[in-house]
Design an enzyme around this catalytic site. Structure first.
Site, PDB file in Angstrom:
ATOM      1  N   HIS A 238       0.660  -1.086   0.331  1.00 56.87           N
ATOM      2  CA  HIS A 238       0.023   0.355   0.223  1.00 56.87           C
ATOM      3  C   HIS A 238       1.263   1.184  -0.475  1.00 56.87           C
ATOM      4  O   HIS A 238       0.052   2.822  -0.505  1.00 56.87           O
ATOM      5  CB  HIS A 238      -1.160  -0.173   1.034  1.00 56.87           C
ATOM      6  CG  HIS A 238      -1.884  -1.148   0.880  1.00 56.87           C
ATOM      7  ND1 HIS A 238      -2.843  -0.935   0.270  1.00 56.87           N
ATOM      8  CD2 HIS A 238      -2.393  -2.035   2.129  1.00 56.87           C
ATOM      9  CE1 HIS A 238      -3.659  -2.176   0.873  1.00 56.87           C
ATOM     10  NE2 HIS A 238      -3.583  -2.305   1.774  1.00 56.87           N
TER      11      HIS A 238
ATOM     12  N   ASP B  38      -3.103 -10.872  -2.518  1.00 56.33           N
ATOM     13  CA  ASP B  38      -3.520  -9.980  -1.239  1.00 56.33           C
ATOM     14  C   ASP B  38      -4.874  -9.255  -1.367  1.00 56.33           C
ATOM     15  O   ASP B  38      -5.280  -9.346  -2.425  1.00 56.33           O
ATOM     16  CB  ASP B  38      -2.468  -8.699  -1.029  1.00 56.33           C
ATOM     17  CG  ASP B  38      -3.110  -8.297   0.249  1.00 56.33           C
ATOM     18  OD1 ASP B  38      -2.292  -8.364   1.516  1.00 56.33           O
ATOM     19  OD2 ASP B  38      -3.964  -7.441   0.938  1.00 56.33           O
TER      20      ASP B  38
ATOM     21  N   HIS C 294      -5.990  -7.039  -0.899  1.00 57.23           N
ATOM     22  CA  HIS C 294      -6.176  -5.977  -1.191  1.00 57.23           C
ATOM     23  C   HIS C 294      -5.718  -5.005  -1.724  1.00 57.23           C
ATOM     24  O   HIS C 294      -4.592  -5.460  -2.320  1.00 57.23           O
ATOM     25  CB  HIS C 294      -5.970  -4.832   0.617  1.00 57.23           C
ATOM     26  CG  HIS C 294      -6.552  -5.380   1.084  1.00 57.23           C
ATOM     27  ND1 HIS C 294      -6.269  -5.736   2.380  1.00 57.23           N
ATOM     28  CD2 HIS C 294      -7.862  -4.311   1.819  1.00 57.23           C
ATOM     29  CE1 HIS C 294      -7.220  -6.242   3.593  1.00 57.23           C
ATOM     30  NE2 HIS C 294      -7.910  -5.691   3.239  1.00 57.23           N
TER      31      HIS C 294
ATOM     32  N   ASP D 123      -5.263 -12.766   2.874  1.00 56.51           N
ATOM     33  CA  ASP D 123      -6.303 -12.031   3.513  1.00 56.51           C
ATOM     34  C   ASP D 123      -7.290 -12.457   2.647  1.00 56.51           C
ATOM     35  O   ASP D 123      -8.182 -11.568   3.575  1.00 56.51           O
ATOM     36  CB  ASP D 123      -6.033 -10.622   3.889  1.00 56.51           C
ATOM     37  CG  ASP D 123      -5.086 -10.122   3.118  1.00 56.51           C
ATOM     38  OD1 ASP D 123      -4.926  -9.994   2.159  1.00 56.51           O
ATOM     39  OD2 ASP D 123      -5.263  -8.776   3.352  1.00 56.51           O
TER      40      ASP D 123
HETATM   41 ZN   LIG Z   1      -4.560  -7.196   2.488  1.00 57.18          ZN
END
Ligand SMILES: [Zn+2]
Length: 308
Positions: A125, A162, A164, A245
């Site tokens: 991120h 991931d 996200h 995740d």
């Molecule tokens: Zn994540």
């Protein structure tokens, strides 16, 4: 396959507030799983401290100094609504970068076929100029650029599974067709980016997944978008942003993968690494917040890396 594992006790000393999902226990849980006999052949290496200058491969110097200034003498400092630093965070972050770069060194010099890096804080991120989503520096982006600068590698692919979207990695390579960035992620979900229409210089491939989907849609995204993109790009090195995740137990998202899905995806990426990159594959831990789901999934992933 010769598979290495990099980790370091300093990663336990990057602290987050009580109840925060990105916590040292994540690496303790993974360490327990890796005590099994099945991992006897894994070459365990203490992660080295990274070279600060390599941070500049992905972030401006002003940003590096800004992060350094936030490190507290004691307690925690908040650098973003959900990202904090503690006194040892600088050393941990630099050792996460050091491990990622050492993993690149290992696969490009032939010391290992593939490497898994069990580090904290995660990186995907972190944008060029912005810490967010538990991330300070973009480990995967720095490692990709390290491969290009130190070894003359022309084409690096980053596959990010991931749950996200890796907005930071996308941001850093938005105008750089020498790096292919492919991501499967839940949408809508934090951080909000990752639509199919976001294609950068033609080097960004986003495969968003609807909430409450699982194995079938994940594998379909790989078969129809991610793997064909790797085949067309012919990477000389593949880096996985390995978050776990998207596991069904994870509290932060609603994708329902199981350990065997990560095993499957690892095998598919290894096939491409074998075809185009002399097996060279570096996998970096990103998210994964259910201790059991994350550690068993990472274990399945590492076992596949070892077995080929
Ligand atoms: Zn994540």
């Amino acid at each position: 396959m010769v598979t290495r594992l990099y980790t370091h006790p300093i990663y336990f000393e990057h602290l987050t507030p009580a109840g925060h999902p990105e916590r040292p226990d994540r690496l303790r849980a993974l360490g327990k799983v890796l005590e099994d006999d099945a991992f006897d052949r894994l070459e365990r290496v203490l992660a080295p401290m990274g070279d600060e200058a390599t941070i500049l491969y992905a972030h401006p110097g002003s940003y590096l100094e800004r992060v350094r200034r936030t490190i507290p003498q004691e307690g925690l400092t908040r650098v973003d609504s959900d990202t904090t630093v503690s006194p040892k965070s600088w050393e941990a972050a630099l050792t996460a970068i050091g491990a990622a770069n050492a993993a690149v060194d290992d696969v490009l010099s032939g010391r290992a076929d593939n490497v898994f890096v069990a580090s904290r804080p995660p990186g995907h991120h972190a944008e060029r100029d912005r810490a967010m989503g538990f991330c300070l520096f973009n480990n995967a982006a720095i490692a990709a650029r390290h491969a290009q600068k130190a070894y003359g590698v022309e084409r690096v692919a980053i596959v990010d599974w991931d749950v996200h979207h890796g907005n930071g990695t996308q941001d850093i390579f938005w105008e750089d067709p020498s790096v292919l960035y492919c991501s499967t992620h839940q949408m809508p979900l934090y951080p909000g980016s990752g639509a199919k229409s976001e294609t950068g210089a033609g080097n960004i491939v986003n495969a968003p997944l609807d909430p409450d989907t699982g194995s079938e849609h994940f594998r379909e995204a790989f078969n129809t978008r991610i793997l064909p993109s790797l085949d067309a790009f012919k990477p000389e090195l593949i880096i996985i942003s390995a978050g776990f995740d998207a596991h069904h137990r994870d509290p932060l998202a609603e994708i329902n993968l199981h350990e065997d899905d990560f095993d499957w995806a690892t095998g598919k990426i290894m096939e491409r690494a074998g075809s185009f990159a002399s097996n060279r594959l570096v996998s970096l831990l990103e998210g994964g917040y259910d201790l059991k789901g994350m550690s068993l999934s990472a274990g399945a992933h590492i076992k596949r890396l070892m077995e080929g």
